[in-house]
Write a protein that holds these residues in place. Structure first.
Motif, PDB file in Angstrom:
ATOM      1  N   GLN A  33      27.620  46.156  50.472  1.00  0.00           N
ATOM      2  CA  GLN A  33      28.117  47.532  50.562  1.00  0.00           C
ATOM      3  C   GLN A  33      29.208  47.722  49.505  1.00  0.00           C
ATOM      4  N   PRO A  34      28.824  47.813  48.238  1.00  0.00           N
ATOM      5  CA  PRO A  34      29.805  47.819  47.142  1.00  0.00           C
ATOM      6  C   PRO A  34      30.835  48.942  47.223  1.00  0.00           C
ATOM      7  N   ASP A  35      30.450  50.116  47.679  1.00  0.00           N
ATOM      8  CA  ASP A  35      31.409  51.223  47.756  1.00  0.00           C
ATOM      9  C   ASP A  35      32.487  50.934  48.793  1.00  0.00           C
ATOM     10  N   LEU A  36      32.065  50.441  49.952  1.00  0.00           N
ATOM     11  CA  LEU A  36      33.021  50.121  51.010  1.00  0.00           C
ATOM     12  C   LEU A  36      33.907  48.946  50.595  1.00  0.00           C
ATOM     13  N   LEU A  37      33.305  47.964  49.940  1.00  0.00           N
ATOM     14  CA  LEU A  37      34.072  46.804  49.470  1.00  0.00           C
ATOM     15  C   LEU A  37      35.139  47.240  48.464  1.00  0.00           C
ATOM     16  N   SER A  38      34.754  48.091  47.536  1.00  0.00           N
ATOM     17  CA  SER A  38      35.707  48.578  46.538  1.00  0.00           C
ATOM     18  C   SER A  38      36.851  49.341  47.189  1.00  0.00           C
ATOM     19  N   THR A  43      43.650  48.206  48.317  1.00  0.00           N
ATOM     20  CA  THR A  43      44.957  47.866  48.900  1.00  0.00           C
ATOM     21  C   THR A  43      45.078  46.371  49.220  1.00  0.00           C
ATOM     22  N   ALA A  44      44.200  45.562  48.655  1.00  0.00           N
ATOM     23  CA  ALA A  44      44.188  44.131  48.983  1.00  0.00           C
ATOM     24  C   ALA A  44      44.880  43.296  47.913  1.00  0.00           C
ATOM     25  N   GLN A  45      45.551  42.255  48.375  1.00  0.00           N
ATOM     26  CA  GLN A  45      46.172  41.298  47.457  1.00  0.00           C
ATOM     27  C   GLN A  45      45.273  40.087  47.193  1.00  0.00           C
ATOM     28  N   ALA A  46      44.259  39.876  48.053  1.00  0.00           N
ATOM     29  CA  ALA A  46      43.377  38.718  47.875  1.00  0.00           C
ATOM     30  C   ALA A  46      41.977  39.050  48.366  1.00  0.00           C
ATOM     31  N   ILE A  47      41.006  38.378  47.755  1.00  0.00           N
ATOM     32  CA  ILE A  47      39.621  38.483  48.195  1.00  0.00           C
ATOM     33  C   ILE A  47      39.053  37.073  48.291  1.00  0.00           C
ATOM     34  N   ILE A  48      38.235  36.843  49.309  1.00  0.00           N
ATOM     35  CA  ILE A  48      37.555  35.560  49.498  1.00  0.00           C
ATOM     36  C   ILE A  48      36.059  35.810  49.426  1.00  0.00           C
ATOM     37  N   VAL A  49      35.368  35.060  48.545  1.00  0.00           N
ATOM     38  CA  VAL A  49      33.947  35.295  48.287  1.00  0.00           C
ATOM     39  C   VAL A  49      33.178  33.974  48.284  1.00  0.00           C
ATOM     40  N   LEU A  59      34.514  46.331  40.280  1.00  0.00           N
ATOM     41  CA  LEU A  59      35.146  45.744  41.460  1.00  0.00           C
ATOM     42  C   LEU A  59      36.585  45.322  41.143  1.00  0.00           C
ATOM     43  N   LEU A  60      36.771  44.673  40.003  1.00  0.00           N
ATOM     44  CA  LEU A  60      38.125  44.272  39.605  1.00  0.00           C
ATOM     45  C   LEU A  60      38.996  45.480  39.274  1.00  0.00           C
ATOM     46  N   THR A  61      38.396  46.487  38.686  1.00  0.00           N
ATOM     47  CA  THR A  61      39.148  47.701  38.342  1.00  0.00           C
ATOM     48  C   THR A  61      39.721  48.354  39.600  1.00  0.00           C
ATOM     49  N   CYS A  62      38.935  48.360  40.665  1.00  0.00           N
ATOM     50  CA  CYS A  62      39.387  48.959  41.930  1.00  0.00           C
ATOM     51  C   CYS A  62      40.507  48.149  42.578  1.00  0.00           C
ATOM     52  N   ALA A  63      40.482  46.846  42.350  1.00  0.00           N
ATOM     53  CA  ALA A  63      41.429  45.943  43.019  1.00  0.00           C
ATOM     54  C   ALA A  63      42.737  45.862  42.236  1.00  0.00           C
ATOM     55  N   ARG A  65      45.817  45.749  43.121  1.00  0.00           N
ATOM     56  CA  ARG A  65      46.904  44.913  43.645  1.00  0.00           C
ATOM     57  C   ARG A  65      46.498  43.447  43.777  1.00  0.00           C
ATOM     58  N   LEU A  66      45.325  43.108  43.301  1.00  0.00           N
ATOM     59  CA  LEU A  66      44.780  41.769  43.528  1.00  0.00           C
ATOM     60  C   LEU A  66      45.626  40.693  42.865  1.00  0.00           C
ATOM     61  N   LYS A  67      45.931  39.647  43.625  1.00  0.00           N
ATOM     62  CA  LYS A  67      46.708  38.514  43.128  1.00  0.00           C
ATOM     63  C   LYS A  67      45.934  37.197  43.174  1.00  0.00           C
ATOM     64  N   ALA A  68      44.909  37.115  44.044  1.00  0.00           N
ATOM     65  CA  ALA A  68      44.222  35.836  44.211  1.00  0.00           C
ATOM     66  C   ALA A  68      42.771  36.031  44.636  1.00  0.00           C
ATOM     67  N   VAL A  69      41.910  35.137  44.138  1.00  0.00           N
ATOM     68  CA  VAL A  69      40.506  35.100  44.533  1.00  0.00           C
ATOM     69  C   VAL A  69      40.214  33.719  45.108  1.00  0.00           C
ATOM     70  N   GLY A  70      39.765  33.682  46.342  1.00  0.00           N
ATOM     71  CA  GLY A  70      39.359  32.418  46.965  1.00  0.00           C
ATOM     72  C   GLY A  70      37.861  32.291  46.880  1.00  0.00           C
ATOM     73  N   ARG A  71      37.391  31.173  46.348  1.00  0.00           N
ATOM     74  CA  ARG A  71      35.949  30.943  46.190  1.00  0.00           C
ATOM     75  C   ARG A  71      35.498  29.900  47.204  1.00  0.00           C
ATOM     76  N   LEU A  72      34.638  30.305  48.129  1.00  0.00           N
ATOM     77  CA  LEU A  72      34.098  29.396  49.145  1.00  0.00           C
ATOM     78  C   LEU A  72      32.988  28.562  48.518  1.00  0.00           C
ATOM     79  N   GLY A  73      33.377  27.653  47.648  1.00  0.00           N
ATOM     80  CA  GLY A  73      32.458  26.844  46.856  1.00  0.00           C
ATOM     81  C   GLY A  73      33.138  26.516  45.548  1.00  0.00           C
ATOM     82  N   VAL A  74      32.362  26.062  44.562  1.00  0.00           N
ATOM     83  CA  VAL A  74      32.985  25.642  43.299  1.00  0.00           C
ATOM     84  C   VAL A  74      32.477  26.399  42.071  1.00  0.00           C
ATOM     85  N   GLY A  75      31.285  26.964  42.124  1.00  0.00           N
ATOM     86  CA  GLY A  75      30.769  27.689  40.966  1.00  0.00           C
ATOM     87  C   GLY A  75      31.563  28.963  40.709  1.00  0.00           C
TER      88      GLY A  75
END
Length: 307
Positions: A33-38, A43-49, A59-63, A65-75
């Protein structure tokens, strides 16, 4: 309170832990749901994907206030690392947390491909007795060729040696002289021509895209097996299908695909191949690894937002 958006599945205990100190929006369906996610990211400081969310472009343009991205994996091929660096957004892969899961998947695939006997349930239930047709091979003494000698590649080699396999490895940039006496370093073409089974463990870059193309697969030992738990784009799928149909490859296990999720239309190319194992990017995901990956990622994001 600072806000974290989690848009793909994560261990609930790790999510609940974050909720004690942050505003957490957790919805695994947000990835679709890209529109809802954006909107949530504004207003988010972090996203976990995981691997499906494309952390780039709009997606980055909308974020803002983003300060951190958590990646549930390594790629990291689904994250625009250059854009994150330019904005001083920290990116945290969960190094080491799912290595064992991927390595066990590779070893399981080796057993299945060599023995050829573990998918005969429907025939047996129908009253057939295909004993001769299902006579496979033992893996002891066979040569495993590992392309990419990072943490997962090393663990695969260790497990394979324990089962009596000979192990050779190729890495574009060798990590020092720590291969050990039991692992032979080979050039790319030499490894292809020598190994009875090739397992891929490289990231997807401009240099590794279609690393296993028609020419590379033709350079493999006839009847050898190919296992890909790295990234789908490392293998040219059309070349793979032709090699499986012709018998150049004896079989393959594909956990990752050039386009994910694999659609019915894209899946048609694999439909008639009985010597192919297909799984939905699940090699690194077990009940245990999900707990580890989620815990590591939650702690990484907690530290990043603590300042």
């Amino acid at each position: 309170m600072k806000k974290i958006v989690i848009c793909e599945f994560m261990d609930q205990a790790a999510v609940d832990g974050l909720k004690r100190d942050f505003i957490v929006v957790y919805d695994p369906a947000l990835v679709d749901q890209p529109d809802l996610l954006s909107a949530e990211l504004e207003t988010a400081q972090a996203i976990i994907v995981r691997n499906r969310t494309q952390v780039r472009g709009d997606l980055l343009t909308c974020a803002k206030r983003l300060k951190a991205v958590g990646r549930l994996g390594v790629g990291l091929d689904n994250i625009d690392m250059a854009a994150c660096r330019s904005r001083q957004i920290e990116v945290f892969p969960a190094h080491g947390a799912n290595d064992a899961a991927v390595a066990e998947y590779v070893i399981s695939s080796i057993f299945i491909l060599f023995r050829r006997a573990f998918q005969s349930g429907p025939e047996m239930a129908a009253g057939q007795w295909p004993r001769t047709a299902l006579m496979g091979n033992e893996i002891a003494g066979k040569v495993l060729g590992v392309i990419g000698y990072g943490a997962i590649g090393r663990k695969v080699c260790k497990m394979a040696r324990a089962m009596g396999m000979k192990v050779a490895a190729y890495h574009p940039r060798w990590p020092g002289n720590d291969l050990g006496q039991e692992i032979e370093a080979m050039g790319f073409n030499e490894l292809l021509a020598t190994a009875d089974v090739i397992s891929l463990h490289v990231p997807l870059t401009k240099h590794t895209r279609h690393l296993m193309d028609t020419k590379a697969i033709a350079g493999m030992k006839k009847g050898a097996f190919l296992i890909n738990t790295a990234r789908g784009g490392v293998v040219d799928e059309k070349a793979l299908v032709k090699a499986l149909e012709s018998g150049q490859l004896g079989g393959a296990a594909m956990d990752v695909f050039e386009d994910e999720p694999l659609t019915a239309a894209r899946g048609q190319q694999f439909k008639t191949l009985s010597n192919l194992i297909l799984t939905p990017h699940i090699a690194g995901v077990t009940m245990e690894s999900n707990i580890r990956v989620s815990a590591v990622t939650a702690e990484n994001i907690r530290r990043a937002l603590a300042g």
